[in-house]
Design an enzyme around this catalytic site. Structure first.
Site, PDB file in Angstrom:
ATOM      1  N   HIS A  42     -93.398 -64.930  85.738  1.00  0.00           N
ATOM      2  CA  HIS A  42     -94.344 -65.875  86.350  1.00  0.00           C
ATOM      3  C   HIS A  42     -95.668 -65.680  85.612  1.00  0.00           C
ATOM      4  O   HIS A  42     -95.980 -64.562  85.188  1.00  0.00           O
ATOM      5  CB  HIS A  42     -94.642 -65.568  87.814  1.00  0.00           C
ATOM      6  CG  HIS A  42     -93.462 -65.525  88.727  1.00  0.00           C
ATOM      7  ND1 HIS A  42     -92.643 -64.432  88.834  1.00  0.00           N
ATOM      8  CD2 HIS A  42     -92.989 -66.428  89.616  1.00  0.00           C
ATOM      9  CE1 HIS A  42     -91.707 -64.670  89.741  1.00  0.00           C
ATOM     10  NE2 HIS A  42     -91.880 -65.874  90.238  1.00  0.00           N
ATOM     11  N   ASP A  85     -97.562 -62.622  86.645  1.00  0.00           N
ATOM     12  CA  ASP A  85     -96.971 -61.305  86.340  1.00  0.00           C
ATOM     13  C   ASP A  85     -97.560 -60.735  85.068  1.00  0.00           C
ATOM     14  O   ASP A  85     -97.703 -59.526  84.921  1.00  0.00           O
ATOM     15  CB  ASP A  85     -95.456 -61.395  86.105  1.00  0.00           C
ATOM     16  CG  ASP A  85     -94.706 -62.068  87.222  1.00  0.00           C
ATOM     17  OD1 ASP A  85     -95.172 -61.971  88.371  1.00  0.00           O
ATOM     18  OD2 ASP A  85     -93.659 -62.689  86.943  1.00  0.00           O
ATOM     19  N   GLU A  87     -84.684 -73.710  91.614  1.00  0.00           N
ATOM     20  CA  GLU A  87     -84.038 -72.529  92.199  1.00  0.00           C
ATOM     21  C   GLU A  87     -84.002 -72.683  93.716  1.00  0.00           C
ATOM     22  O   GLU A  87     -85.018 -72.508  94.387  1.00  0.00           O
ATOM     23  CB  GLU A  87     -84.811 -71.264  91.795  1.00  0.00           C
ATOM     24  CG  GLU A  87     -84.164 -69.989  92.287  1.00  0.00           C
ATOM     25  CD  GLU A  87     -84.902 -68.732  91.836  1.00  0.00           C
ATOM     26  OE1 GLU A  87     -85.426 -68.700  90.701  1.00  0.00           O
ATOM     27  OE2 GLU A  87     -84.969 -67.796  92.640  1.00  0.00           O
ATOM     28  N   ASP A 115     -83.053 -60.878  88.753  1.00  0.00           N
ATOM     29  CA  ASP A 115     -84.139 -61.041  89.723  1.00  0.00           C
ATOM     30  C   ASP A 115     -83.868 -59.990  90.800  1.00  0.00           C
ATOM     31  O   ASP A 115     -83.456 -60.303  91.918  1.00  0.00           O
ATOM     32  CB  ASP A 115     -84.144 -62.470  90.296  1.00  0.00           C
ATOM     33  CG  ASP A 115     -85.404 -62.741  91.095  1.00  0.00           C
ATOM     34  OD1 ASP A 115     -86.173 -61.791  91.318  1.00  0.00           O
ATOM     35  OD2 ASP A 115     -85.617 -63.896  91.512  1.00  0.00           O
TER      36      ASP A 115
HETATM   37  C1  XLS Z   1     -87.946 -65.487  95.121  1.00  0.00           C
HETATM   38  C2  XLS Z   1     -87.472 -66.088  93.898  1.00  0.00           C
HETATM   39  C3  XLS Z   1     -88.408 -65.954  92.712  1.00  0.00           C
HETATM   40  C4  XLS Z   1     -88.009 -66.904  91.632  1.00  0.00           C
HETATM   41  C5  XLS Z   1     -89.048 -67.190  90.640  1.00  0.00           C
HETATM   42  O1  XLS Z   1     -87.207 -65.309  96.066  1.00  0.00           O
HETATM   43  O2  XLS Z   1     -86.217 -65.560  93.605  1.00  0.00           O
HETATM   44  O3  XLS Z   1     -88.443 -64.641  92.270  1.00  0.00           O
HETATM   45  O4  XLS Z   1     -86.872 -66.455  90.954  1.00  0.00           O
HETATM   46  O5  XLS Z   1     -90.217 -67.671  91.205  1.00  0.00           O
HETATM   47 NI    NI Z   2     -85.154 -65.800  91.849  1.00  0.00          NI
HETATM   48 NI    NI Z   3     -85.277 -64.528  95.373  1.00  0.00          NI
END
Ligand code: XLS
Ligand code: NI
Ligand code: NI
Length: 446
Positions: free
Chosen positions: A99, A102, A230, A337
């Site tokens: 991100h 980050d 996502e 992740d």
């Molecule tokens: C949070 C998400 C985040 C995404 C990216 O639950 O998984 O980490 O992957 O913003």
């Molecule tokens: Ni994620």
């Molecule tokens: Ni997540």
């Protein structure tokens, strides 16, 4: 200077290895079904969990011991880049993800934030010239800062919408600059807390407007990475609009965005939505929308996004089954992740965790590949649905019949006969394949 001085390059040593800092199953150059493991699995390290997070949780402060802990501000950001590339190389990761927040601290103004970002992006670019690690995706964090308390693209405040647009615009430029293969939208706060104060229709229309503007801007600057949504049903928001793949797909179709997006599927988000990981992968796959994966696992005893490193071989097997059936992940990858547990606070734990995750997916890949080669599930399934390959079944799938004819057919049936679904038999077979793969790996190595 080495940040992880007591860890050498992690090597594949095979299933009989007793060394904790070695791969037992992930052998990057091993060929599985015509491609190397490295090409199929496309592992990625998540910057936020590995270099930015400190092990804090809602009840306690950070615990993580990190060699950059004494630094602050831009010095800290630069140290993380140096540590990052040392880590990528030692763990042999072909990709990483981040991100915006980050990698660089936010400044007092948006302009200052962008300037901080530029410094670190230039540094990343320098490192990437000599590193084999590429950017799988980046994204804009539009959930941590208080300005996003009512959402970003779905905020009730038009100024926040504009600010968020500026954020994504900048992040797309960063993606372009660093050659990102994808760009991710995770709408952590794109949802609602209570319907009592929410104009759901306007919020969803605005989200679609936002996505269209992102598509337009990517075209304008010539960014060719894949856009990914996502899905997540909740957390931090009570209800998120990208609830799951099916909901996200309906949204994309309604707003004519389906040609520009695919899905980034996270295992722990699937289970939060009341699905299995493989369910979400399957829904995306059969609709041509499987883009990438956030590889982690949840905990059935805890009802939130625990982001654990994936170690459940049954789950990695079924996930790899969907991925192989999809013909691979294309531009996507398997992004960890995932975070080490709060009690796993030593720097070495970052390596142990990634080794565990990479080995688990390597096993899953091997088992899934064998299941497919032997047509284990395919044979069951085609036999199970064979009634649609002739007679009335064939007429149904070819659209050559109607209710009237079907009633006539049904009236003439003397007896309806079903066959067993054989669930337990199939599960036992999968166990057999798993154990066989594991013992074979040991023999090859002995
Ligand atoms: C949070 C998400 C985040 C995404 C990216 O639950 O998984 O980490 O992957 O913003
Ligand atoms: Ni994620
Ligand atoms: Ni997540």
């Amino acid at each position: 200077m080495a940040y992880f001085a007591n860890v050498d390059q992690i090597q594949y040593e095979g299933a009989t290895s007793k060394s904790p800092l070695a791969f037992k199953y992930y052998n990057p150059q091993e060929i599985i079904g015509g491609k190397t493991m490295e090409e199929i699995l496309r592992f990625s390290v998540a910057y936020w969990h590995t270099f930015t997070a400190d092990g804090s949780d809602p009840f306690g402060v950070g615990t993580a011991i990190r060699p950059w802990n004494h630094l602050t501000g831009m010095d800290l950001a630069k140290a993380r880049v140096e540590a990052g590339f040392e880590f990528f190389e030692k763990i042999n990761s072909p990709f990483f993800c981040f991100h915006d927040v980050d990698i660089a601290p936010e400044g007092r103004t948006l302009k200052e934030t962008n300037e901080n970002l530029d410094v670190i992006v230039n540094m990343l670019k320098e490192y990437m010239k000599t590193s084999k690690t590429k950017l799988l995706w980046n994204t804009a964090n539009m959930f941590t800062h208080p300005r996003y308390t009512h959402g970003a693209a779905t905020s009730c405040n038009a100024d926040v919408f504009a600010y968020s647009a500026a954020k994504v615009k900048k992040s797309l430029e960063v993606a372009q600059e660093l050659g990102a293969e994808n760009y991710v939208f995770w709408g952590g706060r794109e949802g609602y807390e209570t319907l009592l104060n929410t104009d759901m229709r306007l919020e969803q229309d605005n989200l679609a407007r936002f996505f269209h503007m992102a598509v337009d801007y990517a075209k304008e600057i010539g960014f060719e990475g894949q856009f990914l949504i996502e899905p997540k049903p909740k957390e931090p928001t009570k209800h998120q609009y990208d609830f799951d793949v099916a909901t996200g797909l309906a949204f994309l179709q309604k707003y004519e965005l389906q040609d520009y997006f695919k899905f980034n599927i996270e295992a722990n988000h699937a289970t939060l939505a009341g699905h299995t990981f493989e369910h979400e992968l399957r829904v995306a796959r059969i609709n041509g929308m499987l883009g990438s994966v956030d590889a982690n696992q949840g905990d059935p005893l805890l009802g939130w996004d625990t982001d654990e490193f994936p170690t459940d071989l049954y789950s990695t097997t079924l996930a790899m089954y969907e991925i192989l059936k999809n013909g691979g992940l294309g531009k996507g990858g398997l992004n960890f992740d995932a975070k080490v547990r709060r009690g796993s606070f030593e720097p070495d734990d970052l390596f142990h965790a990634h080794i565990a995750g990479m080995d688990s997916f390597a096993i899953g890949l091997k088992v899934a590949n064998q299941l497919i080669a032997d047509k284990v599930l395919d044979d069951f399934i085609s036999e199970r649905y064979s009634s649609y390959t002739y007679g009335i079944g064939l007429e149904i799938v070819e659209g050559k019949t109607n209710f009237r004819q079907l009633e006539e057919y049904a009236l003439n049936l003397s007896e309806l006969k079903n066959q067993s679904g054989r669930t337990e038999r199939i599960k036992a077979l999968i166990n057999q394949y798993l154990l066989e793969t594991l013992s074979l790996s040991k023999k090859i190595n002995a």
